[in-house]
Design an enzyme around this catalytic site. Structure first.
Site, mmCIF file in Angstrom:
data_model
loop_
_atom_site.group_PDB
_atom_site.id
_atom_site.type_symbol
_atom_site.label_atom_id
_atom_site.label_comp_id
_atom_site.label_asym_id
_atom_site.label_seq_id
_atom_site.Cartn_x
_atom_site.Cartn_y
_atom_site.Cartn_z
ATOM 1 N N CYS A 269 0.837 -1.148 -0.149
ATOM 2 C CA CYS A 269 0.068 -0.049 0.029
ATOM 3 C C CYS A 269 0.867 1.027 0.051
ATOM 4 O O CYS A 269 1.867 1.373 0.368
ATOM 5 C CB CYS A 269 -0.959 0.091 1.324
ATOM 6 S SG CYS A 269 -1.556 -1.533 1.346
ATOM 7 N N ARG B 299 1.380 1.727 -6.018
ATOM 8 C CA ARG B 299 1.423 0.699 -4.938
ATOM 9 C C ARG B 299 0.110 0.035 -4.503
ATOM 10 O O ARG B 299 0.207 -0.784 -3.718
ATOM 11 C CB ARG B 299 2.280 1.179 -3.576
ATOM 12 C CG ARG B 299 3.663 1.610 -3.778
ATOM 13 C CD ARG B 299 3.972 2.330 -2.674
ATOM 14 N NE ARG B 299 4.275 1.342 -1.427
ATOM 15 C CZ ARG B 299 5.445 0.574 -1.198
ATOM 16 N NH1 ARG B 299 6.541 0.711 -1.884
ATOM 17 N NH2 ARG B 299 5.304 -0.062 -0.300
ATOM 18 N N TRP C 166 -3.897 -1.531 -1.240
ATOM 19 C CA TRP C 166 -3.755 -2.926 -2.185
ATOM 20 C C TRP C 166 -4.217 -3.965 -1.262
ATOM 21 O O TRP C 166 -3.663 -4.360 -0.427
ATOM 22 C CB TRP C 166 -2.321 -3.230 -2.707
ATOM 23 C CG TRP C 166 -2.467 -4.225 -3.544
ATOM 24 C CD1 TRP C 166 -1.952 -5.667 -3.353
ATOM 25 C CD2 TRP C 166 -2.769 -4.378 -5.057
ATOM 26 N NE1 TRP C 166 -2.151 -6.454 -4.295
ATOM 27 C CE2 TRP C 166 -2.665 -5.647 -5.652
ATOM 28 C CE3 TRP C 166 -3.338 -3.549 -5.912
ATOM 29 C CZ2 TRP C 166 -2.971 -6.044 -7.000
ATOM 30 C CZ3 TRP C 166 -3.586 -3.558 -7.360
ATOM 31 C CH2 TRP C 166 -3.632 -4.966 -7.713
ATOM 32 N N ASN D 238 0.595 -0.804 6.185
ATOM 33 C CA ASN D 238 0.657 -1.569 5.077
ATOM 34 C C ASN D 238 1.370 -2.884 5.623
ATOM 35 O O ASN D 238 2.206 -2.949 6.350
ATOM 36 C CB ASN D 238 1.704 -0.677 4.275
ATOM 37 C CG ASN D 238 2.397 -1.472 3.068
ATOM 38 O OD1 ASN D 238 1.976 -2.348 2.691
ATOM 39 N ND2 ASN D 238 3.650 -1.053 2.642
ATOM 40 N N GLY D 239 0.944 -4.011 4.910
ATOM 41 C CA GLY D 239 1.563 -5.252 5.419
ATOM 42 C C GLY D 239 0.500 -6.031 5.845
ATOM 43 O O GLY D 239 -0.932 -5.902 5.662
ATOM 44 N N GLU E 203 8.198 -20.368 -20.052
ATOM 45 C CA GLU E 203 7.879 -18.684 -19.444
ATOM 46 C C GLU E 203 9.040 -17.932 -20.034
ATOM 47 O O GLU E 203 8.781 -16.833 -20.398
ATOM 48 C CB GLU E 203 7.786 -18.901 -17.772
ATOM 49 C CG GLU E 203 7.878 -17.521 -17.391
ATOM 50 C CD GLU E 203 6.582 -16.472 -17.671
ATOM 51 O OE1 GLU E 203 5.902 -16.844 -18.396
ATOM 52 O OE2 GLU E 203 6.751 -15.454 -17.374
ATOM 53 N N LYS F 92 8.297 -14.606 -22.031
ATOM 54 C CA LYS F 92 9.062 -13.311 -21.761
ATOM 55 C C LYS F 92 9.716 -12.620 -23.029
ATOM 56 O O LYS F 92 9.717 -11.418 -23.241
ATOM 57 C CB LYS F 92 9.829 -13.439 -20.651
ATOM 58 C CG LYS F 92 9.187 -13.695 -19.203
ATOM 59 C CD LYS F 92 8.671 -12.174 -18.877
ATOM 60 C CE LYS F 92 7.270 -12.330 -18.456
ATOM 61 N NZ LYS F 92 6.294 -12.998 -18.510
ATOM 62 N N GLU G 97 7.485 -11.284 -25.499
ATOM 63 C CA GLU G 97 6.547 -10.286 -25.204
ATOM 64 C C GLU G 97 7.282 -8.939 -25.013
ATOM 65 O O GLU G 97 7.022 -8.138 -25.504
ATOM 66 C CB GLU G 97 6.020 -10.510 -23.803
ATOM 67 C CG GLU G 97 4.784 -11.417 -23.698
ATOM 68 C CD GLU G 97 4.175 -11.351 -22.113
ATOM 69 O OE1 GLU G 97 5.157 -11.665 -21.412
ATOM 70 O OE2 GLU G 97 3.209 -11.068 -21.726
ATOM 71 N N HIS H 69 12.380 -35.516 -31.361
ATOM 72 C CA HIS H 69 11.090 -35.919 -32.132
ATOM 73 C C HIS H 69 10.771 -34.661 -33.117
ATOM 74 O O HIS H 69 9.566 -34.656 -33.292
ATOM 75 C CB HIS H 69 10.004 -36.204 -30.965
ATOM 76 C CG HIS H 69 10.371 -37.226 -30.030
ATOM 77 N ND1 HIS H 69 10.187 -38.556 -30.299
ATOM 78 C CD2 HIS H 69 10.469 -37.210 -28.815
ATOM 79 C CE1 HIS H 69 10.571 -39.353 -29.579
ATOM 80 N NE2 HIS H 69 10.756 -38.509 -28.545
ATOM 81 N N LYS I 244 -2.721 -5.545 -20.256
ATOM 82 C CA LYS I 244 -2.227 -6.011 -18.831
ATOM 83 C C LYS I 244 -3.439 -7.228 -18.365
ATOM 84 O O LYS I 244 -3.219 -8.279 -17.847
ATOM 85 C CB LYS I 244 -2.334 -5.095 -17.837
ATOM 86 C CG LYS I 244 -1.745 -5.660 -16.400
ATOM 87 C CD LYS I 244 -0.391 -6.413 -16.331
ATOM 88 C CE LYS I 244 -0.116 -6.961 -15.208
ATOM 89 N NZ LYS I 244 1.008 -7.774 -15.372
HETATM 90 C C1 AGP Z 1 2.065 -12.627 -19.007
HETATM 91 O O1 AGP Z 1 3.286 -12.009 -19.244
HETATM 92 C C2 AGP Z 1 1.191 -12.018 -20.007
HETATM 93 N N1 AGP Z 1 1.110 -10.314 -19.905
HETATM 94 C C3 AGP Z 1 -0.179 -12.880 -20.044
HETATM 95 O O2 AGP Z 1 0.316 -14.169 -20.569
HETATM 96 C C4 AGP Z 1 -1.129 -13.119 -18.745
HETATM 97 O O3 AGP Z 1 -0.170 -14.100 -17.876
HETATM 98 C C5 AGP Z 1 -2.270 -13.578 -19.434
HETATM 99 O O4 AGP Z 1 -3.017 -12.798 -20.116
HETATM 100 C C6 AGP Z 1 -3.133 -13.979 -18.053
HETATM 101 O O5 AGP Z 1 -3.397 -13.110 -17.243
HETATM 102 P P1 AGP Z 1 -4.103 -12.997 -15.845
HETATM 103 O O6 AGP Z 1 -2.894 -13.725 -15.046
HETATM 104 O O7 AGP Z 1 -4.361 -11.599 -15.356
HETATM 105 O O8 AGP Z 1 -5.364 -13.923 -15.876
#
Ligand code: AGP
Length: 630
Positions: free
Chosen positions: A2, A35, A83, A109-110, A499, A503, A506, A522, A625
């Protein structure tokens, strides 16, 4: 996580200082809104009274409330942007919380780990509570001590002495700021395992969860240490420990500009959030087990009898969250012996899945608003399944529509590409798996305690990787011209490889592909040509030896065909050196927990390469996001 601000200025008021307490606090909250933005609130001390306003939602809602119901002019005040952890983002749960008949206001906060037992004690004394928060319990405890233990006597240190006695009772992580109507020119604050910084002014002093809270007014800052209390007036700053003994803070000059201050001094939220990861894992673990190592997931409101009858688990998620689910699968199946499927949410309901009352649905979502996952959860509920949400956003749609929720406490994740939420999701999934193993008797309490002890060491191990990030950063910067990078992993290293590839896609818009190391022969091995960069996530040589030796063979296979092998391996693993162009070591840790460490170098690599290409790493092209469309 927070945002917190405190201020005391000379009673001569705005004429002298050029601003009031409210001006300073609101300005600080605006800078600290990154925050947390579930709710916001302020309290000022004026005319022998506490006046406060608080509203759920963004700071703008509070500003509208203050326009409609202005506060009296004051030179002592505190403010909070929340938060949510305990209790949803409602007006009632917003801070500040009042006690002592409305004469004391507290913000926090915490996480207060022992709030439940303290609440019982206070209820027995006749205290009534209006919110679901742990903070209101802390406010009530402080008010009870101030009024009933100290008799409201402000001469003997008053609020400071009450704060000392209250902090001696509190367990967990907390930054507390308090004001009292009977001590109008004082703000008292305390911190344990949660940040607090003092801003030193001329005829005024400031408090903030970080320097963003007061950077517009002073760059002279004092960082408080663990278990310290600070009492500020317009002309004094007194620091003590929780028992009243004088203590020292560390003074420094803030040379960040206001904008970089919001990023903790990092050039991007992405980099800040990668460095937030020790805290994200630590906060997610906090308050979820007792001193005997027994898991106490009190927010997991599903009848234990139902959890005992679960005969299948289906994890529903997308993107990075789905990879967290894949890591969870290995752990849950190993610990609980419950068949666990991981389904991409957008595929799940179209494949006519087999779901019934004995199926436990575990959705994983940072935002809690991903439409694909929300629709999949709704479908599963229609089929009679029980649903648990692992989510980072308190009060969002998916947890609201689930039977139970296990919140991650990573704090707001501002960068679009997920990092700290990913590690927090894995951590929460481990806790869920261990809870099921504890409930169903698959693991002895001692075994669970040992795994929790291993988990408790993870934040420091992540920090060690971050402290040595220079080498992997340099590699990323040197590979800005790479056209394709492959990522291999086996067992829990496989979702880590996926993952790592995501990254890079993205952030650097580079073709990257993650796959199971055993799958190489394979087909994918046809991709290998001279100089092809290949990351390999190598399991611990201390685990199942077959895993380690097979992955070392995989490295040899690609290296023999000209690949540039970049290996993530456990400290002390000498066997990989002969086949690796670069080796990045991570601290020893049990195999199932290794994703919490092995992921970090891959995040740093992707960030460094994208930064070298000059890309916006916080807002990558084409991405959102939270994907709230199907
Ligand atoms: C993660 O780097 C991406 N922005 C994306 O794959 C994200 O994880 C996915 O859209 C799921 O989002 P959520 O965790 O908010 O459900």
């Amino acid at each position: 996580m927070c945002g917190i601000v405190g201020y005391v200025g000379r009673t001569s008021g705005r004429a002298d200082a050029g601003h009031t307490a409210l001006d300073v606090v609101l300005e600080g909250l605006r800078r600290l809104e990154y925050r947390g933005y579930d709710s916001a609130g302020v309290a000022v001390v004026a005319d022998g009274e506490i006046s406060s306003r608080k509203k759920s939602g963004k700071l703008s809602n509070l500003l509208a409330e203050l326009d409609a119901r202005p506060l009296p002019e004051a030179m002592t005040g505190i403010g909070h942007t929340r938060w949510a952890t305990h209790g949803g983002p409602t007006d009632q749960n917003a801070h500040p919380h009042l006690s002592d008949g409305g004469k004391l206001a507290l913000i926090h906060n915490g996480i207060i780990e022992n709030f439940a037992e303290l609440k019982l004690e206070l209820v027995a004394k006749g205290v009534e509570f209006a919110s679901e928060t742990d903070t209101e319990v802390a406010a009530a405890l402080l008010g009870d001590i101030f009024r009933n233990k100290l008799g409201g006597d402000v001469s003997d240190g008053g609020l400071t002495r009450a704060m000392e006695l209250a902090c001696q009772r509190l367990e967990g992580a907390f930054t507390l700021l308090a004001v009292h109507a009977d001590q109008p020119d004082v703000v008292v604050a305390a911190r344990r395992n949660s940040p607090l910084v003092v801003g030193l002014g001329e005829g005024e002093n400031f408090l903030g969860s970080d320097v963003s809270g007061f950077i517009d007014h002073t760059r002279r800052a004092v960082e408080l240490g663990q278990d310290q209390i600070v009492t500020i007036t317009a002309d004094s700053v007194a620091i003590t420990d929780f028992f009243g003994a004088p203590a020292e803070g560390k003074e420094y000059h803030v040379n960040w500009d206001p904008e970089s201050a919001e990023k903790g001094g990092f050039p991007s939220f992405m980099e800040k959030e990668i460095h937030d990861q020790p805290d994200a894992v630590g906060q997610t673990l906090l308050g979820r087990s007792d001193i005997h190592g027994k898991l106490t997931l009190d927010e997991l409101r599903i009848d234990p009898a139902l959890l005992k009858s679960v005969d299948k688990i289906i994890v529903l998620a997308c993107g990075t969250s789905a990879y967290a689910g894949q890591v969870a699968k290995y752990a849950i199946e190993h610990w609980c012996r419950i068949p666990t499927e991981v389904e991409l949410s957008h595929e799940f309901r179209y494949r006519d899945p087999i779901v019934d009352a004995n199926t436990l649905i575990v959705s994983i979502s940072q935002s809690g608003e991903t439409m694909d996952t929300l629709m999949a959860v709704r479908y599963a509920k229609e089929q009679g399944a029980k649903t648990v949400s692992i989510c980072n956003t308190n009060g969002s749609t998916i947890p609201r529509e689930s039977d139970a929720v296990l919140y991650t406490h990573a704090g707001p994740e501002i960068a679009v590409a997920s990092t700290k939420a990913f590690l927090a999701q894995i951590t929460a999934a481990y806790l869920l798996g261990l809870y099921l193993a504890q409930l169903r008797g698959n693991k002895f309490q001692g075994e669970i305690k040992d795994i929790l002890a291993d988990l408790a060491k993870i934040p420091a191990k992540i920090q060690r990787i971050l402290d040595n990030e220079g080498q992997i950063k340099e590699l990323g910067q040197s590979m800005a011209d790479a056209k394709s990078v492959l990522f291999l992993g086996r067992h829990v290293g496989f979702p880590v490889a996926m993952e790592g590839a995501l990254k890079l896609k993205e952030l650097a818009y580079i073709h990257a592909e993650g796959f199971a190391a055993g799958e190489l022969k394979h087909g994918p091995i046809a991709l290998i040509e001279e100089g092809q960069p290949v990351f390999v996530v190598v399991p611990s040589p201390r685990g199942r030896d077959s895993l380690h030796s097979k992955v070392v063979s995989n490295i040899q296979e690609v290296r023999a065909r000209g690949a540039k092998t970049i290996v993530i391996a456990e400290e002390g693993d000498e066997a990989v050196k002969a086949y690796a162009e670069h080796v990045f070591y991570i601290p020893e840790t049990p195999t199932l927990l290794a994703p919490l460490l092995a992921t970090v170098p891959l995040q740093i690599f992707a960030l460094a390469l994208a930064t070298a290409k000059g890309y916006d790493v916080d807002q990558p092209r084409n991405l959102a996001k939270s994907v709230t469309v199907e």
